[in-house]
Write a protein that holds these residues in place. Structure first.
Motif, PDB file in Angstrom:
ATOM      1  N   ALA A 108      17.019 -17.053  11.413  1.00 30.15           N
ATOM      2  CA  ALA A 108      17.133 -15.602  11.290  1.00 30.15           C
ATOM      3  C   ALA A 108      17.122 -15.197   9.821  1.00 30.15           C
ATOM      4  N   GLU A 109      17.816 -15.965   8.991  1.00 27.20           N
ATOM      5  CA  GLU A 109      17.835 -15.611   7.573  1.00 27.20           C
ATOM      6  C   GLU A 109      16.468 -15.875   6.923  1.00 27.20           C
ATOM      7  N   VAL A 110      15.826 -16.968   7.305  1.00 33.03           N
ATOM      8  CA  VAL A 110      14.469 -17.241   6.805  1.00 33.03           C
ATOM      9  C   VAL A 110      13.567 -16.060   7.141  1.00 33.03           C
ATOM     10  N   GLU A 111      13.659 -15.615   8.391  1.00 30.67           N
ATOM     11  CA  GLU A 111      12.806 -14.513   8.827  1.00 30.67           C
ATOM     12  C   GLU A 111      13.122 -13.228   8.063  1.00 30.67           C
ATOM     13  N   ALA A 112      14.415 -12.962   7.890  1.00 33.19           N
ATOM     14  CA  ALA A 112      14.801 -11.750   7.170  1.00 33.19           C
ATOM     15  C   ALA A 112      14.234 -11.782   5.748  1.00 33.19           C
ATOM     16  N   GLU A 113      14.358 -12.929   5.092  1.00 34.32           N
ATOM     17  CA  GLU A 113      13.843 -13.059   3.724  1.00 34.32           C
ATOM     18  C   GLU A 113      12.326 -12.872   3.711  1.00 34.32           C
ATOM     19  N   LEU A 114      11.660 -13.469   4.698  1.00 35.82           N
ATOM     20  CA  LEU A 114      10.198 -13.357   4.751  1.00 35.82           C
ATOM     21  C   LEU A 114       9.760 -11.934   5.101  1.00 35.82           C
ATOM     22  N   PHE A 115      10.529 -11.278   5.958  1.00 38.12           N
ATOM     23  CA  PHE A 115      10.216  -9.873   6.271  1.00 38.12           C
ATOM     24  C   PHE A 115      10.236  -9.042   4.994  1.00 38.12           C
ATOM     25  N   LYS A 116      11.273  -9.246   4.196  1.00 37.30           N
ATOM     26  CA  LYS A 116      11.384  -8.469   2.953  1.00 37.30           C
ATOM     27  C   LYS A 116      10.154  -8.673   2.084  1.00 37.30           C
ATOM     28  N   LEU A 117       9.588  -9.874   2.163  1.00 36.91           N
ATOM     29  CA  LEU A 117       8.422 -10.192   1.342  1.00 36.91           C
ATOM     30  C   LEU A 117       7.110  -9.836   2.040  1.00 36.91           C
ATOM     31  N   GLY A 118       7.243  -9.172   3.181  1.00 33.01           N
ATOM     32  CA  GLY A 118       6.041  -8.727   3.888  1.00 33.01           C
ATOM     33  C   GLY A 118       5.279  -9.840   4.585  1.00 33.01           C
ATOM     34  N   SER A 140      -3.654  -9.637  -3.394  1.00 31.88           N
ATOM     35  CA  SER A 140      -2.406 -10.164  -2.835  1.00 31.88           C
ATOM     36  C   SER A 140      -1.258  -9.436  -3.544  1.00 31.88           C
ATOM     37  N   PRO A 141      -0.534  -8.572  -2.842  1.00 34.60           N
ATOM     38  CA  PRO A 141       0.386  -7.669  -3.536  1.00 34.60           C
ATOM     39  C   PRO A 141       1.533  -8.390  -4.261  1.00 34.60           C
ATOM     40  N   ALA A 142       1.933  -7.803  -5.382  1.00 34.25           N
ATOM     41  CA  ALA A 142       3.078  -8.324  -6.128  1.00 34.25           C
ATOM     42  C   ALA A 142       4.344  -8.075  -5.321  1.00 34.25           C
ATOM     43  N   LEU A 161       9.802 -10.110 -10.739  1.00 32.07           N
ATOM     44  CA  LEU A 161       8.579  -9.514 -10.206  1.00 32.07           C
ATOM     45  C   LEU A 161       7.508 -10.603 -10.200  1.00 32.07           C
ATOM     46  N   VAL A 162       7.009 -10.931  -9.018  1.00 37.43           N
ATOM     47  CA  VAL A 162       6.050 -12.029  -8.904  1.00 37.43           C
ATOM     48  C   VAL A 162       4.636 -11.475  -8.697  1.00 37.43           C
ATOM     49  N   ILE A 163       3.725 -11.909  -9.549  1.00 37.38           N
ATOM     50  CA  ILE A 163       2.343 -11.438  -9.482  1.00 37.38           C
ATOM     51  C   ILE A 163       1.435 -12.610  -9.106  1.00 37.38           C
ATOM     52  N   PRO A 164       0.865 -12.579  -7.905  1.00 39.82           N
ATOM     53  CA  PRO A 164      -0.035 -13.666  -7.516  1.00 39.82           C
ATOM     54  C   PRO A 164      -1.273 -13.690  -8.412  1.00 39.82           C
ATOM     55  N   THR A 165      -1.619 -14.877  -8.888  1.00 39.08           N
ATOM     56  CA  THR A 165      -2.747 -14.998  -9.814  1.00 39.08           C
ATOM     57  C   THR A 165      -3.620 -16.209  -9.501  1.00 39.08           C
ATOM     58  N   GLU A 193       0.823  -1.209   0.000  1.00 40.23           N
ATOM     59  CA  GLU A 193       0.000   0.000   0.000  1.00 40.23           C
ATOM     60  C   GLU A 193       0.861   1.265   0.000  1.00 40.23           C
ATOM     61  N   GLU A 194       1.901   1.243   0.804  1.00 34.63           N
ATOM     62  CA  GLU A 194       2.768   2.418   0.914  1.00 34.63           C
ATOM     63  C   GLU A 194       3.423   2.739  -0.442  1.00 34.63           C
ATOM     64  N   THR A 195       3.955   1.697  -1.072  1.00 35.23           N
ATOM     65  CA  THR A 195       4.584   1.874  -2.383  1.00 35.23           C
ATOM     66  C   THR A 195       3.556   2.294  -3.425  1.00 35.23           C
ATOM     67  N   GLN A 196       2.391   1.690  -3.337  1.00 37.26           N
ATOM     68  CA  GLN A 196       1.332   2.040  -4.291  1.00 37.26           C
ATOM     69  C   GLN A 196       0.951   3.516  -4.152  1.00 37.26           C
ATOM     70  N   ARG A 197       0.834   3.947  -2.901  1.00 30.67           N
ATOM     71  CA  ARG A 197       0.459   5.337  -2.663  1.00 30.67           C
ATOM     72  C   ARG A 197       1.514   6.280  -3.233  1.00 30.67           C
ATOM     73  N   ALA A 198       2.768   5.920  -3.024  1.00 31.70           N
ATOM     74  CA  ALA A 198       3.857   6.782  -3.467  1.00 31.70           C
ATOM     75  C   ALA A 198       3.990   6.822  -4.988  1.00 31.70           C
ATOM     76  N   ARG A 199       3.601   5.738  -5.659  1.00 29.58           N
ATOM     77  CA  ARG A 199       3.929   5.633  -7.075  1.00 29.58           C
ATOM     78  C   ARG A 199       2.753   5.704  -8.033  1.00 29.58           C
ATOM     79  N   LEU A 200       1.540   5.599  -7.509  1.00 26.25           N
ATOM     80  CA  LEU A 200       0.389   5.610  -8.416  1.00 26.25           C
ATOM     81  C   LEU A 200      -0.305   6.970  -8.391  1.00 26.25           C
ATOM     82  N   PRO A 201      -0.840   7.403  -9.555  1.00 26.80           N
ATOM     83  CA  PRO A 201      -1.681   8.606  -9.553  1.00 26.80           C
ATOM     84  C   PRO A 201      -2.837   8.388  -8.569  1.00 26.80           C
TER      85      PRO A 201
END
Ligand code: ADP
Ligand code: MG
Length: 722
Positions: A271-281, A154-156, A167-171, A38-46
């Motif tokens: 810790a690395e699993v968590e870090a990777e998952l954090f990045k993916l929200g 479900s955000p990309a 870039l992964v798009i859930p479908t 949402e944050e990225t969408q707000r910043a980048r979309l009209p």
């Protein structure tokens, strides 16, 4: 020997354990970094585009096609900045795992160069060849067309890779004729179905939310073993579980593993699993040792069912992928090792609006009519449709767990806890007047603070337990895609809420107050549901007997459960709420039957190969060693040479192995007649017993044959050498 070499390697190996430095990269900065959120969408979309998209995401409003181009363009720019070279539509075919086909962003510009392209059309729709995914007879292979459709809710995200990120798009994945070929579509439909009915019930209480969402927090159990052992075990490699292996001298009986200190290498991995998952929200929250040796758990904070499911799939992927970096293998199979606990996935489930959890009882639940209505509806659903719930967790893998005294039995029952149970009993008798209170917990030690006490204890043996403000469906398998269980849960509760709403509306229309209407309706609902409520030990033999007396279904294995999919009542239910068509159900019946057969046949073939080419040669070699030793002792004049007894037990076990092997080979080679389901029956009745007999003989041999000759890493090594 290779085994000894593996052990030496583990002892000497130095894995890099500080790959993520949380002092320089705080977890707060990692979170959602690679998500088009949402944050990225707000910043980048009209602004108008952002608003339209949010309306779809938050309120389920139909997506305006003109929005797609603008979103795609912003997504592409963002993905480029993140180093993406490709995009993919990620979907969940009925194999249970996720599928992806990558397309480059590049397109020739016609004058010798190239431009980066990503249009709204490409965002919205993909066209993977559907013919190689299971369809269960939904369409012939020549009608191979399948579509993937963007799921904007479900955000990309960016899946990082040093060789160019994606870039992964859930479908969702649908056939050309509009049938669901995947696991996401029915889940989304079931969420809609529940929402419509829950909103109707809330309306009676004077509330008007746009929608009700279902929420899920899935706890994932898994095993970690060293990769050097893994590669020496064809059974783990091909089947995900050990088909052979004698019990180690120490298992889990000391109960010293659960919540124990996490080994360094494992902690670094986590810790690395968590870090990777954090990045993916993915909002991971909890980690700990589980009951069995080398078994662990990871749990996130709950989210709406659709997102939680996508994130659960991602969690499985990251768990698997990351293990490799630490010389480990993550086993997600429900029962990798016999004789110790297997792995499950506790599916914590509730319903909520923007502002309230509908299963939150509050301090005085007996006065909370809305909570009681929703809870009674869930009870009714589980009672009526317990067979479908059982079906939703059925798989060849999970059959090893359910009812094996470590996981709930295949009998679906509900645990309510003291407080709720008491209230339900009061209602049944005419009306609830009080709520038992937990009060304060006296530690009996002056320096310790007083603790507030919960109103009910926990129960770990129940397949479906009320745990404070949600239900926990505990029988789901560790490798399962949770969409199946949640699609069923949402649909059966939707039907129940529909019934409740209709009845209450009728009584209220007849001039009664809502309170009177609820008082008229609930006792009957509870009477009907009484038989599934069980607060005792679900693992006990007494419960099995009691459940049979109560007439509760006990579908002991997958093959027993499969026919439920095509029962008239099941079809009517799913068709009524537009979650599955009859054709889609039939296709799933075939696919699940086939998946069962394939799993068992692969196990059979793997066992034959291992018994024949690894275990038998070792046993024969040892037989020769012992026989030689006996013979030479005799020749040297020893009248009763030691070793004769060993030789005789060896010969007995080898004969048993050969016999089991022959039966197994025959069973695996034999083709059953008929439909996929008939094959499944055959696999259960012919292959599994032969597998069991072969294993028994092999495990006996493991206890006799000289350790240096044994070709397979042993349980005592795989589970304890870290
Ligand atoms: P335990 O192991 O004691 O059952 P955990 O804290 O490991 O508890 O897991 C509880 C799970 O339930 C978490 O994933 C949590 O987010 C989830 N949960 C809590 N509230 C809800 C809710 N309203 N809906 C769905 N899941 C929930
Ligand atoms: Mg739990």
């Amino acid at each position: 020997t290779p085994r000894q070499e593996a052990i030496r390697e583990i002892a000497l190996s130095k894995h890099q354990l500080n790959r993520v430095d949380f002092k320089t990269t705080h977890i707060k900065e990692l979170y959602g970094k690679n998500v088009f959120n949402e944050e990225t969408q707000r910043a980048r979309l009209p602004k108008p585009i952002f608003k339209a998209l949010q309306k779809t995401i938050k309120q389920g409003a139909p997506l305006d096609p003109t929005v797609a181009d603008a979103v795609a363009s912003a997504m592409k720019d963002w993905a480029f900045e993140k180093g993406a070279t490709h995009y993919t539509h990620l979907f969940q075919p009925m194999t249970g795992i996720t599928a992806e086909k990558h397309d480059s962003f590049l397109a020739p510009d016609g004058v010798g160069g190239a431009i980066a392209e990503f249009s709204g059309k490409e965002l919205i729709k993909g066209e993977p060849d559907a013919s190689s995914f299971p369809s269960g007879g939904l369409r012939a292979t020549f009608e191979a067309r399948g579509y993937t459709a963007w799921d904007p809710t479900s955000p990309a995200y960016i899946m990082e890779n040093p060789n160019g990120s994606t870039l992964v798009i859930p479908t969702a994945f649908l056939s050309w004729t509009g049938e669901a070929l995947d696991k996401k579509t029915p889940l989304l439909k079931s969420m809609d179905a529940l929402s419509v009915q829950a909103v109707r019930v809330l309306k009676l209480f004077g509330k008007t939310p746009d929608r009700v969402i279902t929420t899920v927090g899935p706890e994932q159990e898994y095993f970690l073993i060293d990769k050097s052992f893994y590669y020496q075990r064809p059974d783990l490699l091909y089947c995900g579980r050990t088909l052979f292996g004698a019990p180690p001298p120490k298992g889990q009986e000391l109960e010293d593993q659960y919540f124990g200190t996490i080994p360094e290498r494992v902690l670094a991995y986590m810790a690395e699993v968590e870090a990777e998952l954090f990045k993916l929200g993915v909002p991971v929250k909890t980690r700990h040792n589980e009951v069995a040796p080398s078994q662990y758990e990871i749990a996130p904070i709950f989210e709406n069912s659709n997102l939680a499911t996508d994130h659960q799939n991602l969690t499985q992927e990251i768990l698997r992928k990351t293990a490799d970096k630490y010389g480990l293998v993550c086993l997600l199979h429900e029962k990798p090792f016999a004789g110790i606990n297997g792995s499950g996935k506790h599916n914590n489930w509730s319903m909520s609006t923007d502002t309230e959890n509908l299963l939150e009882p509050g301090h005085t639940p007996h006065e909370n009519a809305q909570f009681l209505v929703f809870t009674a509806a869930v009870l009714r659903a589980v009672t009526r449709y317990s067979k479908i719930l059982r079906l939703a967790i059925a798989s060849a893998h999970n059959d090893h767990r359910l009812g094996a005294n470590e996981a709930p039995p295949a009998i679906i029952s509900v645990f309510l806890g003291d407080q709720l149970n008491d209230i339900i009993e009061q209602i049944e008798k005419g009306g609830a007047k009080t709520s038992k209170q937990g009060g304060m917990f006296q530690t009996g030690v002056s320096v310790l603070p007083q603790l507030p006490k919960e109103a009910g204890d926990r129960n770990r043996t129940s397949p479906f337990a009320f745990t404070g403000n949600k239900f926990e469906f505990r029988a789901v398998g560790s490798s399962a895609n949770i969409s199946g269980a949640n699609t069923v849960l949402n649909t059966i509760v939707a039907e129940s809420l529909d019934y409740v709403a209709t009845e209450l509306e009728k009584i209220v229309a007849g001039g009664k107050t809502l309170t009177d209407a609820i008082q008229a309706l609930l006792p009957g609902l509870i009477k009907e549901s009484k038989k599934v409520i069980f607060n005792g030990n679900g693992y006990s033999a007494e419960w099995h007997a009691e459940a049979a007396k109560r007439g509760l279904p006990n579908l002991k294995n997958t093959v027993d459960a499969l026919p439920v999919i095509i029962e008239a009542e099941t079809i009517a239910l799913f068709e009524k709420y537009k979650v599955y068509t009859a054709g889609e159900l039939k296709s799933r019946y075939n696919i699940l039957s086939e998946a069962y057969v394939k799993a068992i046949v692969i196990e059979g073939k793997t066992a034959v190969m291992m018994a024949k080419t690894m275990i038998l040669p070792a046993a024969l070699k040892y037989q020769k060693d012992v026989a030689d030793s006996v013979a030479s002792a005799r020749a040297a004049g020893v009248a009763n040479p030691p070793g004769v007894e060993t030789l005789s037990s060896l010969v007995t076990a080898i004969n048993a192995l050969i016999k089991g092997l022959h039966t197994l080979e025959h069973a695996v080679g034999h083709e059953a007649e008929g439909e996929p389901f008939d094959h499944a029956k055959y696999a259960r009745d012919s292959i599994i017993p032969a597998l069991v007999a072969t294993r028994e003989a092999a495990d006996t041999l493991e206890g006799i044959v000289g350790d240096d000759l044994w070709p397979l890493p042993k349980y005592r090594e795989m589970l304890f050498i870290k």
